[in-house]
Design a protein around this motif. Structure first.
Motif, PDB file in Angstrom:
ATOM      1  N   UNK A 318      16.606  65.516  61.661  1.00 37.87           N
ATOM      2  CA  UNK A 318      18.034  65.242  61.723  1.00 37.87           C
ATOM      3  C   UNK A 318      18.319  63.782  61.441  1.00 37.87           C
ATOM      4  N   UNK A 319      19.554  63.495  61.065  1.00 42.70           N
ATOM      5  CA  UNK A 319      19.975  62.119  60.860  1.00 42.70           C
ATOM      6  C   UNK A 319      19.442  61.498  59.592  1.00 42.70           C
ATOM      7  N   UNK A 320      19.387  60.182  59.570  1.00 47.78           N
ATOM      8  CA  UNK A 320      18.945  59.472  58.358  1.00 47.78           C
ATOM      9  C   UNK A 320      17.977  58.343  58.689  1.00 47.78           C
ATOM     10  N   UNK A 360      11.870  49.550  72.080  1.00 50.91           N
ATOM     11  CA  UNK A 360      11.090  49.654  73.310  1.00 50.91           C
ATOM     12  C   UNK A 360       9.652  50.096  73.102  1.00 50.91           C
ATOM     13  N   UNK A 361       9.257  50.272  71.852  1.00 55.12           N
ATOM     14  CA  UNK A 361       7.925  50.805  71.594  1.00 55.12           C
ATOM     15  C   UNK A 361       6.865  49.698  71.694  1.00 55.12           C
ATOM     16  N   UNK A 362       5.609  50.136  71.750  1.00 53.00           N
ATOM     17  CA  UNK A 362       4.465  49.223  71.793  1.00 53.00           C
ATOM     18  C   UNK A 362       4.364  48.493  70.454  1.00 53.00           C
ATOM     19  N   UNK A 363       4.403  47.163  70.451  1.00 52.51           N
ATOM     20  CA  UNK A 363       4.311  46.423  69.181  1.00 52.51           C
ATOM     21  C   UNK A 363       3.046  46.765  68.400  1.00 52.51           C
ATOM     22  N   UNK A 364       1.969  47.086  69.118  1.00 51.66           N
ATOM     23  CA  UNK A 364       0.700  47.378  68.458  1.00 51.66           C
ATOM     24  C   UNK A 364       0.677  48.776  67.838  1.00 51.66           C
ATOM     25  N   UNK A 365       1.694  49.580  68.167  1.00 48.47           N
ATOM     26  CA  UNK A 365       1.766  50.913  67.557  1.00 48.47           C
ATOM     27  C   UNK A 365       2.204  50.801  66.103  1.00 48.47           C
ATOM     28  N   UNK A 366       2.748  49.632  65.741  1.00 48.15           N
ATOM     29  CA  UNK A 366       3.096  49.332  64.345  1.00 48.15           C
ATOM     30  C   UNK A 366       4.006  50.389  63.715  1.00 48.15           C
ATOM     31  N   UNK A 367       5.032  50.711  64.476  1.00 51.65           N
ATOM     32  CA  UNK A 367       6.058  51.615  63.974  1.00 51.65           C
ATOM     33  C   UNK A 367       7.200  50.806  63.363  1.00 51.65           C
ATOM     34  N   UNK A 368       7.823  51.343  62.362  1.00 52.34           N
ATOM     35  CA  UNK A 368       9.052  50.776  61.820  1.00 52.34           C
ATOM     36  C   UNK A 368      10.132  51.843  61.826  1.00 52.34           C
ATOM     37  N   UNK A 369      11.377  51.417  62.068  1.00 46.96           N
ATOM     38  CA  UNK A 369      12.460  52.361  61.825  1.00 46.96           C
ATOM     39  C   UNK A 369      13.050  52.070  60.453  1.00 46.96           C
ATOM     40  N   UNK A 370      13.062  53.120  59.658  1.00 47.08           N
ATOM     41  CA  UNK A 370      13.564  53.054  58.286  1.00 47.08           C
ATOM     42  C   UNK A 370      14.852  53.865  58.257  1.00 47.08           C
ATOM     43  N   UNK A 371      15.970  53.225  57.878  1.00 48.54           N
ATOM     44  CA  UNK A 371      17.252  53.933  57.790  1.00 48.54           C
ATOM     45  C   UNK A 371      17.610  54.116  56.322  1.00 48.54           C
ATOM     46  N   UNK A 372      17.999  55.306  55.951  1.00 51.49           N
ATOM     47  CA  UNK A 372      18.254  55.581  54.527  1.00 51.49           C
ATOM     48  C   UNK A 372      19.728  55.459  54.140  1.00 51.49           C
ATOM     49  N   UNK A 373      20.601  55.303  55.128  1.00 55.85           N
ATOM     50  CA  UNK A 373      22.045  55.419  54.895  1.00 55.85           C
ATOM     51  C   UNK A 373      22.627  54.447  53.885  1.00 55.85           C
ATOM     52  N   UNK A 374      21.974  53.325  53.668  1.00 57.24           N
ATOM     53  CA  UNK A 374      22.552  52.353  52.734  1.00 57.24           C
ATOM     54  C   UNK A 374      21.900  52.412  51.350  1.00 57.24           C
ATOM     55  N   UNK A 375      21.120  53.468  51.091  1.00 57.59           N
ATOM     56  CA  UNK A 375      20.468  53.626  49.777  1.00 57.59           C
ATOM     57  C   UNK A 375      21.331  54.404  48.801  1.00 57.59           C
ATOM     58  N   UNK A 376      22.430  54.994  49.288  1.00 59.96           N
ATOM     59  CA  UNK A 376      23.098  56.012  48.479  1.00 59.96           C
ATOM     60  C   UNK A 376      23.968  55.455  47.370  1.00 59.96           C
ATOM     61  N   UNK A 377      24.254  54.169  47.435  1.00 61.67           N
ATOM     62  CA  UNK A 377      25.045  53.569  46.369  1.00 61.67           C
ATOM     63  C   UNK A 377      25.701  52.299  46.849  1.00 61.67           C
ATOM     64  N   UNK A 378      26.193  51.535  45.879  1.00 63.41           N
ATOM     65  CA  UNK A 378      26.799  50.246  46.207  1.00 63.41           C
ATOM     66  C   UNK A 378      28.311  50.350  46.330  1.00 63.41           C
ATOM     67  N   UNK A 379      28.866  51.431  45.849  1.00 65.41           N
ATOM     68  CA  UNK A 379      30.321  51.593  45.935  1.00 65.41           C
ATOM     69  C   UNK A 379      30.646  53.066  46.160  1.00 65.41           C
ATOM     70  N   UNK A 380      31.920  53.331  46.411  1.00 65.68           N
ATOM     71  CA  UNK A 380      32.307  54.701  46.740  1.00 65.68           C
ATOM     72  C   UNK A 380      32.054  55.670  45.587  1.00 65.68           C
ATOM     73  N   UNK A 381      32.106  55.170  44.366  1.00 66.41           N
ATOM     74  CA  UNK A 381      31.860  56.048  43.212  1.00 66.41           C
ATOM     75  C   UNK A 381      30.415  56.545  43.234  1.00 66.41           C
ATOM     76  N   UNK A 382      29.487  55.614  43.398  1.00 64.92           N
ATOM     77  CA  UNK A 382      28.074  56.009  43.458  1.00 64.92           C
ATOM     78  C   UNK A 382      27.815  56.915  44.664  1.00 64.92           C
ATOM     79  N   UNK A 383      28.428  56.576  45.782  1.00 64.51           N
ATOM     80  CA  UNK A 383      28.169  57.358  47.004  1.00 64.51           C
ATOM     81  C   UNK A 383      28.730  58.771  46.886  1.00 64.51           C
TER      82      UNK A 383
END
Lengths: 435, 435
Positions: A318-320, A360-383
């Protein structure tokens, strides 16, 4: 007092700063849905732009009634009297934590602001790891241990927060996990706060979604908003549903009292448009469906790139967001904690993300949160094109973003180290110049 | 926790409830400016109704720059970096009190929310009487005593709040009072919070207005908003100006951090329209001038009715409030405290007001706060006519309101006592049916 700005908002400000300085940056940090306002809502906001009375503290009746209907259609019997509207579900969550007023159990990892809000209130926080692959809910066995320890220490828990589906992991806790948490909450008289702002973005619309409010209706506060499903983050509109019990009424009254001294009411013209949104006319249901499909498709494509670069992850449902384990990549970069990894990726690979330790995660777990919501385009036409595309991954600007990500993760020099120097201005391959 | 909704908002909800129940009520309780949105701002909000990104926590640059210009035109050198925009100046005041983080001195009486906000933060409050006829500023000699006592008690003051011009009294503290407070603040290293939301509604536009920020620029936070001068309360938009010093920067950073965990940012479309408002185009300056004239005229007319009914008061010099001493009337009614008096007036005379004790005043002083903002008309047509009228007091609906008030205060039965029974439905002479 020394405080810092919410990490998710800070990364948004940093990406904006880099763009305005002409620096390229893959914007995978901030949790903005990145889609246009639906024309129906633009028109509705315009229609009410001449209204400026304060209105009731708990929100206008039309909005509270519409929100009640929204929950009703999802199997939760709700009257407008159970609802408070606020300027974002964030503000409501903050007020609810204060009104509950005791130690808080949070899933580990969990959204950055729960712990920060509890800290603002001076409330103790207990981070409880989630069951594997089930972000957003504390592991019930570990929660039971924490409850007992907190009781023994004389600071009993009053509140447990769930995020369904989850931010940062994009996963959804299973029914039996949620049921076990509800059972513990009942046994120990805890309030369950169920943050369901991503509920309508569960990728499989036919998936089994269970709200704790179905299982323990007497003790669950549900929050949601329009920021994610309809990409209206900047409109600041959220709603909370309180139990229809004397205790629920009392909690709701406390939240209204807090609201009255801090924000008075959400902005009136916005409330009017939000009221329409919560009635879910067909055009908006269709928009949410298209958004869900787009998020699911891009999340899957990003997952493939991440896995190709050596990341391990549970596929989001779920989500992005994605929440990869980047240990292999970090090893190649020679970094040992997630903040350093995120810095390497930002300053050397022009890719903004958030380290798992922010959640709040363990820094050594080396997790990243990747959000995709801003990949869809630079303007409303692209989006809009992304929303409508048969396969959005094949749109040139999205394909370019994915290619950039691939380069950032695989083509980055293995000796890269975070440095204090500003990265060199480089516009040629900026995703934000793509068109 | 047991809290109650802000008294000013509660009376608004109560009047709305009475109207929807078909009960007449003279709405003199709530501090809403009761004027239409200027068409320029309606159009601007419409223009931005398709924007829904979160934007920066401190507010969009255009709004912060416009607010800086607003202060610049009032003799306070200001850059956009000194400004934070929030969802109302109430929210900003709340965050500033928290960021200052120590005991707070408030004028007595003062706006209901300062003390309530300090209580939410768990901060001690010291109510310091104002000099006679100078609401909104603590008497400097008494303030000095309070500062010393608080220091001696080990809980030194960090903050003193001024309201210029004042709510509830409608009066304006004199320059030498403000200067003396600033001097004390400097001597004891206090932050001065200057709530100037009624500044542009000082009735005499040529009156000597001095902001503490001119006298002690290194320690003054100024707040204002559009809720009063442009009657945009329901738009929830306020701005705060911090000192251009390292301590000011640090305070501003703390307020931004708090904002990021509670409200994220004000609603983006509203911010866009507010940015236009703070540039003060000619049409809006004219609107503020007309509003000021209307408030002054009606406040004077209401003062006459009050005085005729035996009240004593200092003539207000700004805003749309009066703060009469009603001891004579209370004596006739046989009531001894202001809450009982307000109840008699509401339940027997159909007149909503707020007791002075709501503002921290002595209940036995039998003060009421009377707000005129909702007398101007029932719809935008009437309100526009009120703004444009040569003498608004002669408009039939306003004349009727004043007549109602006269009846309420002089015609009410002297044996009236507050009772629990609901007042009889009566629509014939409701001011809200007048047209």
């Amino acid at each position: 007092m020394s405080m810092s700005v919410s990490a998710t908002l800070a990364i948004n400000d940093e990406v904006a700063r880099r763009h305005s300085a002409g620096l390229s940056c893959l914007p995978l940090g901030f949790g903005e849905a990145g889609l246009p306002v639906h024309p129906l809502l633009t028109a509705e906001l315009s229609r009410w732009s001449g209204v400026a009375s304060y209105g009731p503290v708990t929100g206008i009746a039309a909005l509270r009634e519409a929100a009640a209907g929204y929950w009703q259609r999802r199997g939760l019997h709700t009257t407008a009297d159970q609802v408070i509207a606020g300027p974002g579900s964030k503000a409501l969550l903050w007020a609810v934590l204060r009104a509950c007023g005791g130690a808080v159990a949070l899933p580990r990892p969990s959204w950055v602001s729960y712990a920060a809000q509890a800290a603002l209130h001076g409330l103790p926080v207990h981070l409880v790891p989630t069951p594997p692959g089930q972000g957003g809910a504390p592991d019930p066995e570990r929660l039971a241990t924490v409850i007992k320890a907190a009781e023994a220490a004389g600071q009993p828990l009053t509140t447990v927060v769930l995020t369904l589906p989850d931010n940062p992991t994009g996963t959804l806790a299973a029914r039996n996990t949620i049921a076990a948490v509800c059972e513990l909450a009942r046994k120990h008289n805890l309030t369950v706060v169920s943050d369901e702002i991503y509920r309508d973005l569960v990728h499989d619309a036919h998936a089994d979604f269970v709200s704790p409010a179905e299982l323990a209706p007497e003790r669950v506060v549900v929050t949601t908003g329009l920021s994610k499903s309809l990409a209206l983050g900047g409109w600041r509109t959220g709603v909370a549903r309180f139990p229809a019990t004397p205790a629920g009424d009392s909690l709701r009254a406390d939240v209204a009292a807090i609201a009255s001294e801090v924000w008075s009411a959400p902005a009136q013209p916005i409330q009017r448009a939000a009221a329409l949104a919560f009635t879910e006319p067909a055009a908006l249901r269709e928009r949410v469906r298209d958004s869900r499909r787009l998020h699911a498709r891009i999340v899957a494509a990003v997952a493939d790139v991440l896995i190709e670069a050596g990341a391990r992850l549970t596929y989001p449902s779920g989500g992005f967001y994605l929440y990869p384990d980047m240990r292999e990549l970090a090893g190649r970069f020679g970094v040992a904690d997630d903040t350093e990894l995120a810095a390497v990726l930002l300053y050397r690979c022009d890719m903004a993300s958030l380290p798992g330790s922010t959640f709040g995660d363990d820094p050594a777990a080396l997790r990243l949160r990747i959000a995709t919501g801003l990949l869809y385009g630079d303007d409303d036409e692209q989006r809009t094109a992304a929303l409508q595309a048969e396969d959005p991954v094949r749109l040139p600007w999205i394909a370019d973003h994915l290619h950039q990500l691939n380069l950032a993760l695989t083509g980055a020099r293995a000796d890269a180290r975070p440095g204090r120097r500003e990265p060199r201005p480089r516009r040629t391959s900026s995703p934000h110049d793509a068109s």
